[in-house]
Design an enzyme around this catalytic site. Structure first.
Site, PDB file in Angstrom:
ATOM      1  N   GLY A   3     -34.146  12.029 -15.569  1.00 26.10           N
ATOM      2  CA  GLY A   3     -34.325  10.977 -16.561  1.00 26.10           C
ATOM      3  C   GLY A   3     -33.751   9.667 -16.083  1.00 26.10           C
ATOM      4  CD  GLU A   4     -33.020   6.143 -19.828  1.00 29.60           C
ATOM      5  OE1 GLU A   4     -31.911   6.287 -20.384  1.00 29.60           O
ATOM      6  OE2 GLU A   4     -33.954   5.528 -20.348  1.00 29.60           O
ATOM      7  CD  GLU A   5     -28.105  12.420 -17.096  1.00 28.09           C
ATOM      8  OE1 GLU A   5     -28.032  13.348 -16.269  1.00 28.09           O
ATOM      9  OE2 GLU A   5     -27.849  12.565 -18.294  1.00 28.09           O
TER      10      GLU A   5
END
Length: 86
Positions: A3-5
């Protein structure tokens, strides 16, 4: 990582120096907006979960510890660094 990690691995850096590096990254990212196609500017924050890898830790163990710290940062208001200390 998903994801956004993403993950940053700092090697041979004392805790205080790592804190300074992560804070610098957080400030640079949080200090800039993202310009969208319709000229809207979206403010960005950065929540960081960090841990120090123990000699006997495997990467997955350290990753899980950092992930726990990341969710603490998000729970406590975002845009901060939280350390998982052994």
């Amino acid at each position: 990582m998903g994801g956004e990690e993403f993950a940053i691995i700092l090697t041979n850096i004392p805790h205080q120096n790592a804190q300074s590096i992560l804070e610098s990254i957080r400030q640079k990212i949080a200090g800039n907006g993202v310009l969208l196609a319709d000229d809207t500017v979206v403010n960005v924050t950065l929540s960081i979960g960090a841990t120090q890898l123990a000699i006997d830790d495997e990467f997955n163990t350290a990753y899980k510890k950092a992930d726990i710290a990341l969710y603490q940062s998000k729970k406590q208001g975002r845009n901060m660094i939280t350390w998982y200390l052994n």
